[in-house]
Design a protein around this motif. Structure first.
Motif, PDB file in Angstrom:
ATOM      1  N   VAL A 145       0.863  -1.184   0.000  1.00 29.60           N
ATOM      2  CA  VAL A 145       0.000   0.000   0.000  1.00 29.60           C
ATOM      3  C   VAL A 145       0.899   1.234   0.000  1.00 29.60           C
ATOM      4  N   ASP A 146       0.695   2.109  -0.964  1.00 27.62           N
ATOM      5  CA  ASP A 146       1.521   3.313  -1.062  1.00 27.62           C
ATOM      6  C   ASP A 146       1.362   4.224   0.145  1.00 27.62           C
ATOM      7  N   ALA A 147       2.475   4.812   0.552  1.00 24.59           N
ATOM      8  CA  ALA A 147       2.447   5.824   1.608  1.00 24.59           C
ATOM      9  C   ALA A 147       1.551   6.969   1.151  1.00 24.59           C
ATOM     10  N   GLY A 148       0.771   7.490   2.068  1.00 27.84           N
ATOM     11  CA  GLY A 148      -0.078   8.631   1.774  1.00 27.84           C
ATOM     12  C   GLY A 148      -1.447   8.288   1.220  1.00 27.84           C
ATOM     13  N   LEU A 149      -1.697   7.014   0.911  1.00 26.18           N
ATOM     14  CA  LEU A 149      -3.031   6.647   0.435  1.00 26.18           C
ATOM     15  C   LEU A 149      -4.073   6.960   1.500  1.00 26.18           C
ATOM     16  N   LEU A 150      -3.704   6.749   2.747  1.00 25.57           N
ATOM     17  CA  LEU A 150      -4.609   7.010   3.869  1.00 25.57           C
ATOM     18  C   LEU A 150      -3.985   8.059   4.778  1.00 25.57           C
ATOM     19  N   ALA A 151      -4.837   8.882   5.362  1.00 23.28           N
ATOM     20  CA  ALA A 151      -4.370   9.913   6.293  1.00 23.28           C
ATOM     21  C   ALA A 151      -5.438  10.139   7.347  1.00 23.28           C
ATOM     22  N   ASP A 152      -5.020  10.691   8.491  1.00 22.59           N
ATOM     23  CA  ASP A 152      -6.015  11.031   9.504  1.00 22.59           C
ATOM     24  C   ASP A 152      -6.644  12.382   9.142  1.00 22.59           C
ATOM     25  N   SER A 153      -7.595  12.816   9.939  1.00 23.63           N
ATOM     26  CA  SER A 153      -8.337  14.039   9.629  1.00 23.63           C
ATOM     27  C   SER A 153      -7.469  15.293   9.663  1.00 23.63           C
ATOM     28  N   LEU A 154      -6.277  15.209  10.278  1.00 22.18           N
ATOM     29  CA  LEU A 154      -5.356  16.347  10.328  1.00 22.18           C
ATOM     30  C   LEU A 154      -4.373  16.322   9.164  1.00 22.18           C
ATOM     31  N   GLY A 155      -4.434  15.280   8.340  1.00 19.98           N
ATOM     32  CA  GLY A 155      -3.548  15.181   7.190  1.00 19.98           C
ATOM     33  C   GLY A 155      -2.287  14.387   7.430  1.00 19.98           C
ATOM     34  N   ASN A 156      -2.130  13.790   8.609  1.00 23.21           N
ATOM     35  CA  ASN A 156      -0.959  12.950   8.881  1.00 23.21           C
ATOM     36  C   ASN A 156      -1.102  11.659   8.083  1.00 23.21           C
ATOM     37  N   GLU A 157      -0.123  11.393   7.225  1.00 21.13           N
ATOM     38  CA  GLU A 157      -0.227  10.265   6.313  1.00 21.13           C
ATOM     39  C   GLU A 157       0.223   8.946   6.928  1.00 21.13           C
ATOM     40  N   PHE A 158      -0.498   7.888   6.568  1.00 22.59           N
ATOM     41  CA  PHE A 158      -0.122   6.521   6.908  1.00 22.59           C
ATOM     42  C   PHE A 158       1.110   6.169   6.077  1.00 22.59           C
ATOM     43  N   GLY A 159       2.122   5.565   6.698  1.00 22.55           N
ATOM     44  CA  GLY A 159       3.384   5.273   6.032  1.00 22.55           C
ATOM     45  C   GLY A 159       3.339   4.192   4.989  1.00 22.55           C
ATOM     46  N   GLY A 160       2.253   3.457   4.900  1.00 24.13           N
ATOM     47  CA  GLY A 160       2.110   2.425   3.887  1.00 24.13           C
ATOM     48  C   GLY A 160       2.523   1.053   4.373  1.00 24.13           C
ATOM     49  N   LEU A 161       2.294   0.083   3.534  1.00 25.75           N
ATOM     50  CA  LEU A 161       2.723  -1.299   3.758  1.00 25.75           C
ATOM     51  C   LEU A 161       3.653  -1.651   2.616  1.00 25.75           C
ATOM     52  N   GLY A 162       4.693  -2.415   2.901  1.00 24.61           N
ATOM     53  CA  GLY A 162       5.628  -2.758   1.839  1.00 24.61           C
ATOM     54  C   GLY A 162       6.307  -4.086   2.066  1.00 24.61           C
ATOM     55  N   LYS A 163       7.311  -4.313   1.249  1.00 25.13           N
ATOM     56  CA  LYS A 163       8.068  -5.564   1.303  1.00 25.13           C
ATOM     57  C   LYS A 163       8.905  -5.614   2.575  1.00 25.13           C
ATOM     58  N   PRO A 164       8.995  -6.777   3.204  1.00 23.86           N
ATOM     59  CA  PRO A 164       9.832  -6.899   4.400  1.00 23.86           C
ATOM     60  C   PRO A 164      11.260  -6.444   4.126  1.00 23.86           C
ATOM     61  N   GLY A 165      11.809  -5.663   5.052  1.00 22.68           N
ATOM     62  CA  GLY A 165      13.190  -5.223   4.936  1.00 22.68           C
ATOM     63  C   GLY A 165      13.379  -3.965   4.113  1.00 22.68           C
ATOM     64  N   THR A 166      12.290  -3.414   3.579  1.00 24.87           N
ATOM     65  CA  THR A 166      12.418  -2.181   2.804  1.00 24.87           C
ATOM     66  C   THR A 166      12.194  -0.977   3.696  1.00 24.87           C
ATOM     67  N   ALA A 167      12.674   0.132   3.265  1.00 28.31           N
ATOM     68  CA  ALA A 167      12.460   1.384   3.995  1.00 28.31           C
ATOM     69  C   ALA A 167      11.819   2.385   3.054  1.00 28.31           C
ATOM     70  N   ARG A 168      11.066   3.286   3.616  1.00 26.33           N
ATOM     71  CA  ARG A 168      10.453   4.357   2.836  1.00 26.33           C
ATOM     72  C   ARG A 168      11.017   5.670   3.337  1.00 26.33           C
ATOM     73  N   LEU A 169      11.209   6.588   2.428  1.00 28.21           N
ATOM     74  CA  LEU A 169      11.696   7.908   2.786  1.00 28.21           C
ATOM     75  C   LEU A 169      10.484   8.818   2.930  1.00 28.21           C
ATOM     76  N   LEU A 170      10.307   9.363   4.114  1.00 23.15           N
ATOM     77  CA  LEU A 170       9.158  10.223   4.386  1.00 23.15           C
ATOM     78  C   LEU A 170       9.622  11.652   4.574  1.00 23.15           C
ATOM     79  N   ALA A 171       8.941  12.575   3.948  1.00 21.53           N
ATOM     80  CA  ALA A 171       9.270  13.990   4.081  1.00 21.53           C
ATOM     81  C   ALA A 171       8.129  14.708   4.774  1.00 21.53           C
ATOM     82  N   ASP A 172       8.466  15.574   5.708  1.00 26.36           N
ATOM     83  CA  ASP A 172       7.485  16.411   6.394  1.00 26.36           C
ATOM     84  C   ASP A 172       7.640  17.819   5.825  1.00 26.36           C
TER      85      ASP A 172
END
Length: 119
Positions: free
Chosen positions: A69-96
């Motif tokens: 699941v791509d990061a940012g597909l889901l967010a809370d009502s304040l706009g904080n994004e869900f980091g997503g689901l991915g392959k084991p051992g992978t990392a995602r780069l998140l920018a604020d």
């Protein structure tokens, strides 16, 4: 028809444009099912949960798959994004990024993982 449900402890919204969700084979990363996020029969958000449905999906026995699941597909009502689901051992780069477009924080985080095997 199979169902995957993500449940959160607060209300969520979906940001579908430019994002996606899929089921991949773990060993090859091949996409075996791509969810049509515009179709309420495949994806729906209701208050604190997001539900994904598959139909006509044929998976091989004794093969591992993961839910991507791509990061940012889901967010809370304040706009904080869900980091997503991915392959084991992978990392995602998140920018604020601030409302003015300035980068406030850049962090590498390990994505949540959901791996399953068909037996």
């Amino acid at each position: 028809r199979s169902q995957f449900m993500l449940t959160f402890d607060e209300n969520i919204v979906a940001h579908r444009e430019g994002r996606g969700a899929r089921i991949r084979e773990l060993e090859t990363d091949d996409v075996v099912f791509e969810f049509d996020l515009s179709d309420d029969n495949q994806f729906r958000v209701a208050v604190r949960s997001a539900t994904f449905w598959t139909s006509g999906l044929s998976l091989k026995s004794d093969t591992q798959y993961y839910f991507d699941v791509d990061a940012g597909l889901l967010a809370d009502s304040l706009g904080n994004e869900f980091g997503g689901l991915g392959k084991p051992g992978t990392a995602r780069l998140l920018a604020d990024v601030s409302a003015g477009g300035e980068l406030r924080e850049l962090a590498a985080t390990t994505a949540a993982v959901w791996v399953f095997r068909i037996t």
